[in-house]
Scaffold this motif. Structure first.
Motif, PDB file in Angstrom:
ATOM      1  N   ASP A 137       0.821  -1.209   0.000  1.00 24.21           N
ATOM      2  CA  ASP A 137       0.000   0.000   0.000  1.00 24.21           C
ATOM      3  C   ASP A 137       0.856   1.260   0.000  1.00 24.21           C
ATOM      4  O   ASP A 137       0.354   2.363  -0.264  1.00 24.21           O
ATOM      5  CB  ASP A 137      -0.939   0.005   1.199  1.00 24.21           C
ATOM      6  N   ARG A 138       2.132   1.153   0.330  1.00 22.51           N
ATOM      7  CA  ARG A 138       3.083   2.255   0.256  1.00 22.51           C
ATOM      8  C   ARG A 138       4.483   1.666   0.103  1.00 22.51           C
ATOM      9  O   ARG A 138       4.699   0.480   0.391  1.00 22.51           O
ATOM     10  CB  ARG A 138       2.999   3.141   1.500  1.00 22.51           C
TER      11      ARG A 138
ATOM     12  N   ARG B 280       8.782   1.902   0.736  1.00 19.39           N
ATOM     13  CA  ARG B 280       9.744   2.313   1.754  1.00 19.39           C
ATOM     14  C   ARG B 280      11.039   2.824   1.122  1.00 19.39           C
ATOM     15  O   ARG B 280      11.584   2.205   0.202  1.00 19.39           O
ATOM     16  CB  ARG B 280      10.049   1.131   2.667  1.00 19.39           C
TER      17      ARG B 280
ATOM     18  N   ARG C  10       9.307  15.260   5.966  1.00 18.44           N
ATOM     19  CA  ARG C  10       7.951  15.526   6.456  1.00 18.44           C
ATOM     20  C   ARG C  10       7.227  16.556   5.592  1.00 18.44           C
ATOM     21  O   ARG C  10       5.993  16.595   5.578  1.00 18.44           O
ATOM     22  CB  ARG C  10       8.009  15.995   7.902  1.00 18.44           C
TER      23      ARG C  10
ATOM     24  N   TRP D  30       4.451   9.305   4.369  1.00 15.63           N
ATOM     25  CA  TRP D  30       3.584   8.696   5.383  1.00 15.63           C
ATOM     26  C   TRP D  30       4.028   9.274   6.728  1.00 15.63           C
ATOM     27  O   TRP D  30       5.077   8.927   7.253  1.00 15.63           O
ATOM     28  CB  TRP D  30       3.742   7.186   5.359  1.00 15.63           C
TER      29      TRP D  30
ATOM     30  N   ASP E  84       3.255   9.012   9.841  1.00 17.60           N
ATOM     31  CA  ASP E  84       3.233   8.305  11.112  1.00 17.60           C
ATOM     32  C   ASP E  84       4.602   7.779  11.519  1.00 17.60           C
ATOM     33  O   ASP E  84       4.837   7.523  12.705  1.00 17.60           O
ATOM     34  CB  ASP E  84       2.238   7.138  11.050  1.00 17.60           C
ATOM     35  N   ASP E  85       5.482   7.560  10.568  1.00 17.31           N
ATOM     36  CA  ASP E  85       6.759   6.946  10.924  1.00 17.31           C
ATOM     37  C   ASP E  85       7.840   7.458   9.972  1.00 17.31           C
ATOM     38  O   ASP E  85       7.962   6.976   8.842  1.00 17.31           O
ATOM     39  CB  ASP E  85       6.646   5.424  10.846  1.00 17.31           C
TER      40      ASP E  85
ATOM     41  N   TRP F  15       8.325   6.124   4.460  1.00 15.99           N
ATOM     42  CA  TRP F  15       7.403   5.476   3.527  1.00 15.99           C
ATOM     43  C   TRP F  15       6.650   6.536   2.737  1.00 15.99           C
ATOM     44  O   TRP F  15       6.211   7.554   3.299  1.00 15.99           O
ATOM     45  CB  TRP F  15       6.398   4.610   4.300  1.00 15.99           C
TER      46      TRP F  15
ATOM     47  N   GLN G 201       3.417   7.290   0.028  1.00 16.57           N
ATOM     48  CA  GLN G 201       2.086   6.762  -0.282  1.00 16.57           C
ATOM     49  C   GLN G 201       1.898   6.658  -1.800  1.00 16.57           C
ATOM     50  O   GLN G 201       1.197   7.453  -2.415  1.00 16.57           O
ATOM     51  CB  GLN G 201       1.021   7.664   0.341  1.00 16.57           C
TER      52      GLN G 201
END
Length: 585
Positions: A448-449, A451, A479, A485, A487-488, A508, A510
């Motif tokens: 889905d994404r 890395r 960021r 992504w 979140d991480d 990651w 998207q």
């Protein structure tokens, strides 16, 4: 529209079937009809068949007529000789078994009577009485034997034998009343005109007791029936096409186009069945051909079902929900193949059952043979169940980019036996499904994404302030990316390496398109280089420092090292052992 076209294809009107298609279809129909005739049970056409009326009983109660000796003046002996002479074409001699009126044409009457008996009774002479007096239990009186009844417009009329004494001796002959009705019976035969105008050679019995002209007429009738079926089917489909054109769905158009062959075949069978009475076949042969035509209707039905499976499968594959679901795109063709195999097996069993084969014993035999087949085709069955397992688990679908063990490539087809994968070198690798189900499958398409992972090595000259600027600048750049992504995001100083300060980066993005990810990765790495340069440092590369001393200094250094060892007592000259000392071990 072809029956394999997607449903969004434009509708078009049908055109007249090509002549070559007609010829191919006619040859195919003749082939199927011949295979059905030759593949039928050996006893279906074997003459003679039992008469429609119950056979005469023995002259003595409880006595088997077949076991009793046949008297030369018995009904069985007389009729056996009559039919032998008729089959040989010697109707003048066969006329001796008719009670002829004065100035009658005995040969012509004998030939007509033989045609009437073959068409309506098909007498089995072995069921007649072997005794001179005939059957004394039929309540017909002494010297009278009834063979059967001929259907007429007003009912039925009997065919009887009478015992007479002739110049050649005592024999059983057809009665005067029976002979007087022969012309009327013969006039009602459907094939009377052909019998009156065909050469005598074509009127003689051939194999299976069919006349030679009937054998020649069967393939002609099959071809004519197919042409009539093709013509009627064209007009039927033309009428139905006007109705389905009014609907918004295109599935009915696909089904109608797929029904062209089965509909033509079915209509041709009905045309042949309507023309069969004109052949004047005897009763067992007519019943058998009716059974063959019924089996042909089963073939037409299952043929249409197979076409419908393909049409529905194509419709499902073209549906928006299936186009957006890779699992459905792989599962629909697989389930279609399994359904077609199941329908084919059911169709074969139904056709064999209609032809009179003992299907129950056939299925039992298939069960016994299935054990041997399973042992011999163990790998094939394993691959079949492997394909079902792959379809149920949906570990991979057509179009997926996967890694199977050390193999990287795109899945092209998933069949009942094997799966084909197109590698990065454009080679095609075929893996049996039984083996594929046991391997480790890694699907890159299911991500889905994607890395981004790398380690940046900075030189030892990097100051702590520069290192903090690099860490903050890289994390801020990640960021701020629109596809990150959030979140991480990992940007950490992880350690001091042999030649560098190591910074770990993991994030990651998207996107599921690998080409798009490559472009993102390229821009992000260039941004990292700009941040490192702006911080005043640079990337390190593996280095090793070697210190080289002068030659004299090296000798002094070695000597100093040796003196140091002797002074410390760590290493010195060894003394020889004394005589009283024990030997060294």
């Amino acid at each position: 529209m072809r029956w394999t076209d997607p449903p969004d294809s434009p509708k078009r009107r049908g055109s007249w079937p090509p002549v070559m298609w007609w010829l191919r279809a006619a040859l195919a129909f003749a082939l199927v009809s011949g295979c059905l005739l030759l593949g039928a049970r050996a006893g279906e056409l074997a003459p003679p068949a039992p008469a429609p009326t119950p056979p005469p009983a023995s002259a003595e109660v409880g006595e088997d007529p077949d076991a009793a000796p046949v008297a030369p003046d018995s009904p069985r002996a007389s009729m056996r000789e009559f039919f032998e002479l008729s089959r040989a074409g010697d109707y003048a001699a066969a006329a001796r078994f008719l009670d002829l009126p004065p100035r009658a044409d005995g040969a012509a009457l004998a030939q007509k009577l033989k045609a009437v008996l073959d068409r309506h009774i098909w007498l089995d002479v072995e069921n007649l009485s072997p005794h001179p007096q005939g059957d004394t239990q039929d309540n017909l009186g002494a010297g009278v034997e009834q063979l059967g009844k001929i259907p007429t417009r007003t009912g039925t009329q009997p065919v009887r034998l009478v015992r007479r004494t002739t110049p050649d001796g005592v024999r059983w002959i057809f009665s005067r009343a029976t002979v007087d009705r022969v012309d009327d019976w013969y006039a009602r035969l459907e094939d009377r005109w052909l019998r009156d105008h065909l050469p005598p050679a074509l009127l003689r019995p051939g194999p299976r007791e069919l006349l030679w002209w009937q054998w020649l007429a069967l393939p002609v009738l099959a071809l004519a029936g197919w042409l009539v079926g093709a013509l009627l089917s064209y007009f039927i489909r033309a009428g139905l096409r006007r109705l389905v054109a009014r609907t918004e769905s295109t599935l009915d158009d696909v089904l109608l186009e797929g029904a062209r062959g089965p509909l033509t075949f079915a209509v041709a069978l009905f045309a042949i069945e309507a023309a069969l009475p004109w052949l004047g076949l005897y009763v067992p042969a007519e019943e058998f051909l009716g059974t063959v035509l019924s089996a042909g209707l089963f073939i037409a039905v299952f043929w249409f079902v197979l076409r419908a499976i393909d049409a529905v499968g194509g419709r499902l594959l073209a549906a928006p929900a299936t186009r957006d679901n890779p699992a459905a795109r792989s599962l629909v063709p697989l389930m279609g193949k399994i359904a077609k195999v199941a329908i084919l097996i059911i169709g074969v069993i139904a056709v064999l059952s209609e032809l009179g084969y003992p299907v129950a014993s056939l299925i039992a035999g298939l069960g016994i043979g299935g054990v041997a087949l399973a042992l011999a085709a163990q790998k094939t069955v394993e691959n079949l169940f492997g394909s079902v397992s792959i379809g149920v688990d949906r570990a991979l679908q057509v179009g997926d980019f996967v890694k199977v063990d050390a193999l990287l490539g795109t899945v092209e087809t998933i069949g009942l036996r094997s799966t084909r994968i197109r590698t990065l070198d454009r080679t095609l690798v075929t893996i049996p499904n039984g083996k594929l189900a046991d391997l480790q499958i890694e699907s890159y398409t299911a991500r889905d994404r994607m890395r981004l992972s790398c380690v940046l090595a900075l030189v030892y000259e990097t100051t702590p302030a520069q290192l903090r600027a690099v860490l903050e600048g890289i994390e801020r750049a990640l960021r701020e990316h629109p596809l990150i992504w959030p979140d991480d995001v990992v940007v950490r100083f992880i350690g001091i390496g042999p030649a560098s300060y190591d910074v770990e980066i993991m994030a990651w993005f998207q996107t599921t398109d690998f080409g798009h990810f490559r472009a993102i990765r390229q821009e992000v790495l260039i941004t990292f280089l700009e941040i490192i340069g702006a911080a005043g440092t640079r990337l390190a590369y593996p280095t090793r420092t070697v210190h080289v001393a002068a030659r004299g200094a090296e000798r002094a250094l070695l000597d100093g090292a040796g003196d140091g060892k002797a002074a410390s007592g760590r290493e010195g000259p060894r003394q020889a052992p004394s005589a009283g000392a024990p030997p060294s071990r």
